[in-house]
Design an enzyme around this catalytic site. Structure first.
Site, PDB file in Angstrom:
ATOM      1  N   CYS A 176      -4.721  -5.432  -0.502  1.00  0.00           N
ATOM      2  CA  CYS A 176      -3.983  -5.909  -1.678  1.00  0.00           C
ATOM      3  C   CYS A 176      -3.445  -4.786  -2.541  1.00  0.00           C
ATOM      4  O   CYS A 176      -2.648  -5.023  -3.447  1.00  0.00           O
ATOM      5  CB  CYS A 176      -4.862  -6.829  -2.518  1.00  0.00           C
ATOM      6  N   ASP A 197     -13.646   5.422   5.383  1.00  0.00           N
ATOM      7  CA  ASP A 197     -12.780   6.340   6.117  1.00  0.00           C
ATOM      8  C   ASP A 197     -11.626   5.619   6.802  1.00  0.00           C
ATOM      9  O   ASP A 197     -10.494   6.099   6.794  1.00  0.00           O
ATOM     10  CB  ASP A 197     -13.610   7.116   7.144  1.00  0.00           C
ATOM     11  N   CYS A 215      -7.343  -0.328  -1.983  1.00  0.00           N
ATOM     12  CA  CYS A 215      -7.546  -1.378  -0.975  1.00  0.00           C
ATOM     13  C   CYS A 215      -6.319  -1.454  -0.083  1.00  0.00           C
ATOM     14  O   CYS A 215      -5.191  -1.619  -0.572  1.00  0.00           O
ATOM     15  CB  CYS A 215      -7.803  -2.726  -1.654  1.00  0.00           C
ATOM     16  N   CYS A 239     -13.534  -4.889  -1.935  1.00  0.00           N
ATOM     17  CA  CYS A 239     -12.478  -4.949  -2.944  1.00  0.00           C
ATOM     18  C   CYS A 239     -12.795  -6.066  -3.948  1.00  0.00           C
ATOM     19  O   CYS A 239     -13.001  -7.218  -3.545  1.00  0.00           O
ATOM     20  CB  CYS A 239     -11.124  -5.190  -2.285  1.00  0.00           C
ATOM     21  N   GLU A 271      -3.126  14.168   5.039  1.00  0.00           N
ATOM     22  CA  GLU A 271      -3.190  14.516   3.624  1.00  0.00           C
ATOM     23  C   GLU A 271      -2.826  15.983   3.420  1.00  0.00           C
ATOM     24  O   GLU A 271      -3.113  16.824   4.267  1.00  0.00           O
ATOM     25  CB  GLU A 271      -4.592  14.270   3.076  1.00  0.00           C
ATOM     26  N   ASP A 295      -7.569  10.585   8.469  1.00  0.00           N
ATOM     27  CA  ASP A 295      -8.384  10.915   7.305  1.00  0.00           C
ATOM     28  C   ASP A 295      -9.418  11.945   7.719  1.00  0.00           C
ATOM     29  O   ASP A 295     -10.312  11.653   8.530  1.00  0.00           O
ATOM     30  CB  ASP A 295      -9.074   9.659   6.760  1.00  0.00           C
ATOM     31  N   CYS A 354      -9.569  -8.902  -3.663  1.00  0.00           N
ATOM     32  CA  CYS A 354      -9.367  -9.775  -2.503  1.00  0.00           C
ATOM     33  C   CYS A 354     -10.638  -9.977  -1.683  1.00  0.00           C
ATOM     34  O   CYS A 354     -10.611 -10.672  -0.659  1.00  0.00           O
ATOM     35  CB  CYS A 354      -8.256  -9.220  -1.615  1.00  0.00           C
TER      36      CYS A 354
END
Length: 381
Positions: A322, A348, A319, A338, A266, A182, A341
């Site tokens: 989940c 990051d 997330c 989250c 990415e 990332d 969950c």
């Protein structure tokens, strides 16, 4: 066999420096003259001038008494600059670049020589119309005899030679390690393993020195020799920043390729991100585009796999436990919980884990993994 350019710095003699200055000037003159001819032909007569017609124009141009100086240098760099201009027009008409621009003597100067215009013998390189070999600082041996040689001079006054050679890439042993990356600004990048690579911020480190050199430049008289010297001092600071950035990126990209079999990143549109005035300078200083490009070709040489996920994939908002996607996650929020969950996430690290999972899915399914539609820079990061 794969072609690769090997770049070295060299130190010309006074005679070589004069010859190169004439060569650079003639290449620039031919490029600009032919570009003006092609532009005028289109706007005035609606004619499209191709490479053959441009080459004929150059032949006629060299016969005129006003430009007899073109015969003082090798004809090969003049011919090659027309080929580069033809490639620039092709990229323009196919929508990849802007319209070809005129060359300036204040920017980087270059001249390309093919095999008929140079000799490589016993580790020495001789250019056409040059009796002595170039004093090259050979940092490593060439894998084969060069097919083309490009001599350049940057705005800081340094001379470089780039030798295009064929080489056999060395495939690295297979490793089970896989990583997601990332990219960021606070940290240059964060991996799915939780490792953080700090952003050295090279431009900020040299900001005071650069500002001092720019202030001195602004006080010099236009057209004076002192102004030319001051301009070169500014260029040397910029060159130092660029060299530091590229050195670090090369070392980091090599380390990642050596350690991981699969690398997931990415597909960022850096040019579009640079339109953000508040982040443009920091994004340029980070060098995201150069870093991903280095990972791409180094992975191909080493037999590694590089997987690029869709740029709109909500890696930060999803997330990793989940799969729940939050509606909004402003850029200043670096940690979040989250709501489904109740798992706490570092922004990051969570994004890097999601990038890794999505990248592996791209490799497995053979298609891109898209997100939940187009989102802004602040919410997608």
């Amino acid at each position: 066999m794969t072609k690769r350019a090997y770049k070295y710095r060299f130190y010309p003699t006074p005679e070589q420096e004069q010859l190169l200055a004439r060569t650079f000037g003639c290449v620039r003159f031919v490029y600009n003259s032919v570009l003006r001819y092609r532009t005028d032909a289109f706007y005035e007569r609606k004619e499209k001038v191709g490479y053959v017609a441009a080459n004929a124009y150059l032949t006629a141009l060299k016969k005129t008494p006003e430009v007899v100086f073109l015969n003082e240098v090798s004809s090969v760099p003049l011919q090659q600059c027309l080929r580069h201009q033809q490639t620039a027009f092709k990229n323009f008409f196919e929508g990849r670049t802007k319209y070809p621009a005129f060359k300036s003597k204040r920017h980087r100067q270059s001249a390309e020589f093919t095999r008929s215009a140079f000799k490589y013998r016993d580790g020495q390189l001789f250019l056409a119309k040059c009796k002595e070999p170039l004093a090259i600082r050979w940092s490593r041996e060439l894998p084969s005899e060069p097919t083309t040689v490009t001599v350049s001079k940057d705005s800081a006054g340094r001379y470089f030679v780039s030798c295009l050679c064929e080489f056999e890439p060395e495939t690295l042993p297979v490793t089970p390690k896989m990583v997601g990356i990332d990219l960021g600004l606070k940290d240059l990048f964060v991996t799915s393993d939780g490792h953080r690579i700090g952003n050295p911020r090279h431009t900020a480190n040299y900001a005071a020195k650069l500002a001092k050199a720019q202030r001195a430049l602004s006080k010099k008289t236009l057209g004076s020799k002192n102004r030319a010297k001051a301009r070169q001092k500014v260029a040397r600071v910029h060159a130092k920043i660029s060299d530091c950035r590229m050195d670090r990126l090369h070392k980091l990209s090599r380390q990642i390729v050596n350690e991981n079999q699969v690398i997931c990143v990415e597909s960022l549109k850096v040019k579009n991100m640079l339109r953000n005035p508040s982040l443009a300078k920091s994004i340029s200083d980070a060098g995201w585009g150069a870093f991903v490009r280095q990972l791409e070709y180094k992975a191909a040489w080493a037999g590694r796999q590089l997987s690029a996920i869709d740029q709109w994939y909500p890696s930060s908002k999803r997330c990793s436990g989940c799969g729940h996607v939050v509606d909004a996650l402003p850029l200043q929020v670096r940690a979040w919980t989250c709501p489904e969950c109740a798992v706490e996430h570092d922004r990051d690290v969570n994004a890097a884990i999601n990038i890794k999972a999505a990248g592996l899915a791209v490799l497995a399914l053979g298609e891109n993994v898209s997100g939940m539609g187009h989102v802004s820079l602040s919410s997608s990061r």
